[in-house]
Design an enzyme around this catalytic site. Sequence first.
Site, PDB file in Angstrom:
ATOM      1  N   GLU A 102      40.381  45.517  40.305  1.00 45.35           N
ATOM      2  CA  GLU A 102      40.541  44.052  40.583  1.00 45.35           C
ATOM      3  C   GLU A 102      41.870  43.823  40.517  1.00 45.35           C
ATOM      4  OE1 GLU A 102      40.834  40.678  40.125  1.00 45.35           O
ATOM      5  OE2 GLU A 102      40.524  40.751  38.107  1.00 45.35           O
ATOM      6  N   GLY A 130      47.280  49.214  41.961  1.00 52.62           N
ATOM      7  CA  GLY A 130      45.964  49.381  42.465  1.00 52.62           C
ATOM      8  C   GLY A 130      46.102  50.665  43.861  1.00 52.62           C
ATOM      9  N   CYS A 160      44.580  36.148  38.130  1.00 56.09           N
ATOM     10  CA  CYS A 160      44.503  36.697  39.304  1.00 56.09           C
ATOM     11  C   CYS A 160      43.817  35.524  40.193  1.00 56.09           C
ATOM     12  CB  CYS A 160      43.753  37.960  39.342  1.00 56.09           C
ATOM     13  SG  CYS A 160      42.124  37.773  38.581  1.00 56.09           S
ATOM     14  N   GLU A 181      52.146  37.099  45.562  1.00 53.70           N
ATOM     15  CA  GLU A 181      51.494  36.503  44.215  1.00 53.70           C
ATOM     16  C   GLU A 181      52.433  36.497  43.262  1.00 53.70           C
ATOM     17  OE1 GLU A 181      47.738  37.612  41.568  1.00 53.70           O
ATOM     18  OE2 GLU A 181      48.905  39.156  42.128  1.00 53.70           O
ATOM     19  N   LYS A 212      43.702  51.772  28.320  1.00 55.17           N
ATOM     20  CA  LYS A 212      45.110  51.720  28.156  1.00 55.17           C
ATOM     21  C   LYS A 212      45.607  50.161  28.507  1.00 55.17           C
ATOM     22  CE  LYS A 212      48.846  51.814  30.060  1.00 55.17           C
ATOM     23  NZ  LYS A 212      49.809  51.031  30.062  1.00 55.17           N
ATOM     24  N   GLY A 268      45.023  44.847  37.902  1.00 56.89           N
ATOM     25  CA  GLY A 268      46.350  44.353  37.815  1.00 56.89           C
ATOM     26  C   GLY A 268      46.884  44.018  39.064  1.00 56.89           C
ATOM     27  N   SER A 269      47.920  44.586  39.161  1.00 54.76           N
ATOM     28  CA  SER A 269      48.517  44.127  40.478  1.00 54.76           C
ATOM     29  C   SER A 269      48.186  44.772  41.762  1.00 54.76           C
ATOM     30  CB  SER A 269      50.231  44.522  40.640  1.00 54.76           C
ATOM     31  OG  SER A 269      50.624  45.678  40.684  1.00 54.76           O
ATOM     32  N   THR A 270      48.344  44.580  43.121  1.00 52.51           N
ATOM     33  CA  THR A 270      47.839  44.971  44.186  1.00 52.51           C
ATOM     34  C   THR A 270      48.535  46.407  44.468  1.00 52.51           C
ATOM     35  OG1 THR A 270      46.897  43.229  45.139  1.00 52.51           O
ATOM     36  CG2 THR A 270      47.525  45.028  46.449  1.00 52.51           C
TER      37      THR A 270
END
Length: 501
Positions: free
Chosen positions: A258, A241, A292, A393, A183, A236-238
Amino acid sequence: MSPTPAAEVTRYGLFIDNQRTAPIEGEYLDVVDPATGRVWAQVPNASAKDVDTAVSAARRAFEDGDWPGYRAADRAKFLIRFGEAIADHADELAALQVRENGKLIREMAGQAKLMPEYLNYYAGLAQMPTGTTNPLHVKDMVSYTVREPIGVVAAITPWNSPLLLLLWKLGPALAAGNTVIAKPSEVTPVSAIRFAELAAEAGLPPGVFNVVTGLGSPSGTALTGHPGVDKIAFTGSTATGQAIASQAGKTLKRVSLELGGKSPNIVFDDADVSSAINGLIAGIFGASGQTCMAGSRILVQENSYDRVVAELAERADAIKVGDPHDPASEMGTVACRPQFDKVRHYMDLAKSEGARLVAGGTTAEVDGFPDGLFVRPTVFADVSNDMKIAREEVFGPIASVIPFRDEDDAVRIANDTEFGLAAGIWTQNVQRAHRVAGRLRAGTVWINNYRKTSYATPFGGYKQSGLGRENGPDSLREYTEEKSVWVDTGQGVKDPFNPRA
């Protein structure tokens, strides 16, 4: 979302069972070129029904198909053929990605030409011995382990390096014998579809590699929550995640994540400043800062601070922002309008927090691209580590320069973050280099360099930068289950209630 495409817009389908498939509910998303602001493609916004179709195809290929039972050598042969197909279409794949996310053609071309080497490496991993024999305390018994594919893998990937970061998941997943549903980000979906087509052309059986496109909801949540998915691999973003991990926990899906970073790039007084400046520039302005591992916090020892700030600002102002398809450009666009707005917000926020702007801080005007999402490379000095610009970030070309006193102070500031993805150390003192590397809480530490990765080296983060590792010799472990097998080599099982019998 658009019900019908304009005449000059190419409409794509989902890629399921090795063929393009129209979405069941007929809903499409526009794909926008960030350099021109124009819609050039449309892709399905996959519904839960579409996701179910893709998962069913992947399950059939895993449970009833030949792929998991292929000899490791045969899976390796496919990966090599896939690499050859990528090499033949490297220019096409690079251009597609630039059109999707505005990253420089020279960076995307370099990644596309490197991907066959990744696949050759994964082909080698597929054939490596992965089991063990285990010495036991039990007489007349032998025990060994085998590693087996997990099953159906959902690979959810970002827009900054669309195909390379997909390959980091796809390669080891296929090498281990899994089937995959990718995806991609809704910002960069077309390159993933073309990638899957090349895999099919290289001989991958139907259902082994599928692509569903669409928004995080409904497409992403339908995929990550699907009972037919055994493993989720996400970059992707924390925040996303964390949501995926929470959802996966309800069914105990395997997860590798990650996630984000706020990586320190530490310059000591004894560093080679010219080399360090080059590394600082590459670390934060490469990929327009949309990576990242970006070295977004630049920590500089006090005696070198003024010189580094001045030279960094001068170099940032000299960077040529321009057409990402032009090899002469040195920085392209931000990938999409929401990210463009986010970067500008953080520029304003840093000023309001009291950081000193020494370079950039505004959008950039590029001749011939009046609607392009260009921003100037930006440097803020006199940043303190408690400012939001140093803690959150940004994912854009903004460097925050922070002074430090000594080694202990540098390590304290570097580790004072919720992230732990990467770090850089610039020093000519070999003892200090290794000493500080050992004290930093980060998954990757570069010494006198920055922003290098390889298929042979594990990549991942500490703390809220993620779970698991990608690449390296152990990457297959992220896509396999370990099974222990016990064999009785003696006279069989005696009556447990009458051991003398």
